[in-house]
Design an enzyme around this catalytic site. Structure first.
Site, PDB file in Angstrom:
ATOM      1  CB  SER A   1      16.964 -12.747 -22.946  1.00 19.25           C
ATOM      2  OG  SER A   1      18.336 -13.018 -23.170  1.00 19.25           O
TER       3      SER A   1
ATOM      4  CE1 TYR B   1      18.537  -9.964 -18.592  1.00 17.65           C
ATOM      5  CE2 TYR B   1      19.753 -11.382 -20.174  1.00 17.65           C
ATOM      6  CZ  TYR B   1      18.813 -10.270 -19.939  1.00 17.65           C
ATOM      7  OH  TYR B   1      18.189  -9.765 -21.057  1.00 17.65           O
TER       8      TYR B   1
END
Length: 353
Positions: free
Chosen positions: A145, A170
């Site tokens: 990501s 995350y």
């Protein structure tokens, strides 16, 4: 090639399966646990575009064959945390390529639900790595990501820069995936490629992401929440560009970098078969300009509620995708206005607006 796509009922996963099945030589097994992080009906609807009905997809652990693609696409409902189930699937199928997109998504959700991220994004990924190792998978491609760049102030973000200061759990789990993948490349020679996605949007997108939230609010006359006074920039990347990039990367199996030097280590490569790529449009857009695109496509002006910066968020994302272009001959290029128009059109059709 026989390929496994985890997260196959997800936004990127379903679109990627359709793209891979365009290649006559590919057969695909899709895997997803179809959790309730957001409306499972949307996940079943995505699977329906692949010829898998909701009744068939609901059965845990049972392999179902697509009505559209036949045996070229099969789906199994399974959780990657089921180590025995994952091992049995790999042993049965002997995949050539594995594309791991399954993860607990969402930056802000990770602040209130940290354990869900460790269980899915770390434990689940470990099971994938172990099964790849045991069955001799030829190439593991996995979703990282843009959030791993965290507090990195240098733009555009380059894979060759250090990413040591994430600002959400995350992001930390995605960075952990990159580290874990490198270990398996180093110890076992498993070829691994990590893909840092930048703000993916488009038809069939996730309900917790801003395009969906903004479209839903604007079309129903509700105010939208605009954080940090609108002083945000995002490298919005259209879904078709994402899946084309992934499909091409699958065929670029990483090799050890013979010039890699531990004294001046390049984070993007290694003396092991390890590689990381950014996948972004390389054209960051101001949040207010992005909202204006949605307003134009929706034919309505948004009511705006301005709020402070949210915890775990960053002010800017901006991808340097030159390495992707060099490796694959492709880089994302869909203009934001065009992508937003397609997305709003899908949204209206899907929700009968």
């Amino acid at each position: 090639m026989k390929m496994l796509v985890t997260g196959a009922a997800g936004f990127i996963g379903a679109a990627l399966c359709r793209r891979l099945l365009d290649d006559a030589g590919c057969s695909v097994v899709g895997l997803d646990n179809i959790n309730d992080y957001y409306d499972p009906a949307l996940k079943f609807a995505r699977l329906a575009t692949l010829g898998v009905g909701s009744d068939a997809a609901s059965a845990h652990g049972c392999m179902c064959v697509s009505d559209t693609y036949g045996a070229r696409f099969r789906f199994v409902r399974m959780d990657l945390r089921d180590a025995a189930g994952v091992d049995a699937l790999f042993a049965q199928e002997h995949f050539d390529v594995v594309i791991n997109l399954a993860a607990q998504a969402g930056v802000r959700y990770s602040i209130d639900n940290p354990r869900a991220y460790l269980a899915s994004n770390v434990d689940g990924f470990l099971n994938v790595l172990e099964s790849c190792r045991r069955t001799g998978v030829g190439h593991l491609v996995y979703a990282s990501s843009s959030s791993v760049y965290g507090l990195n102030g240098k733009v555009p973000f380059s894979e060759h820069d250090a990413v040591d200061h994430p600002v959400s759990l995350y992001a930390a789990t995605k960075k952990s995936n990159e580290l874990m993948a490198h270990v398996y490349a180093h110890l076992y020679g498993l070829p691994v490629t990590g893909l840092r996605f930048f703000t993916v949007y488009g038809p069939w997108g996730r309900p917790d992401m801003s395009p969906f939230l903004f479209m839903d609010a604007i079309l129903h006359g509700r105010p939208i929440r605009v954080f940090n006074g609108g002083r945000m920039r995002r490298d919005f990347t259209y879904i078709d560009d994402i899946v084309e990039s992934v499909a091409r990367v699958c065929r670029v199996v990483p090799k050890a970098n013979p010039a890699w030097d531990a004294a001046s280590a390049d984070p993007a490569t290694s003396a092991a078969p390890f590689r990381v790529y950014n996948i972004g449009n390389s054209q960051p857009v101001e949040l207010m300009d992005y909202i204006a695109c949605i307003e134009h496509a929706a034919g309505r002006e948004a009511q705006k509620e301005f709020l402070p910066m949210q915890p775990g968020d960053v002010e800017q994302t901006y991808a340097d995708s030159s390495a992707l272009a060099e490796a694959t001959g492709f880089r994302p290029c869909t203009p934001l206005r065009q992508g937003i128009e397609r997305t709003v059109e899908w949204f209206k059709q899907y929700y009968n607006l």
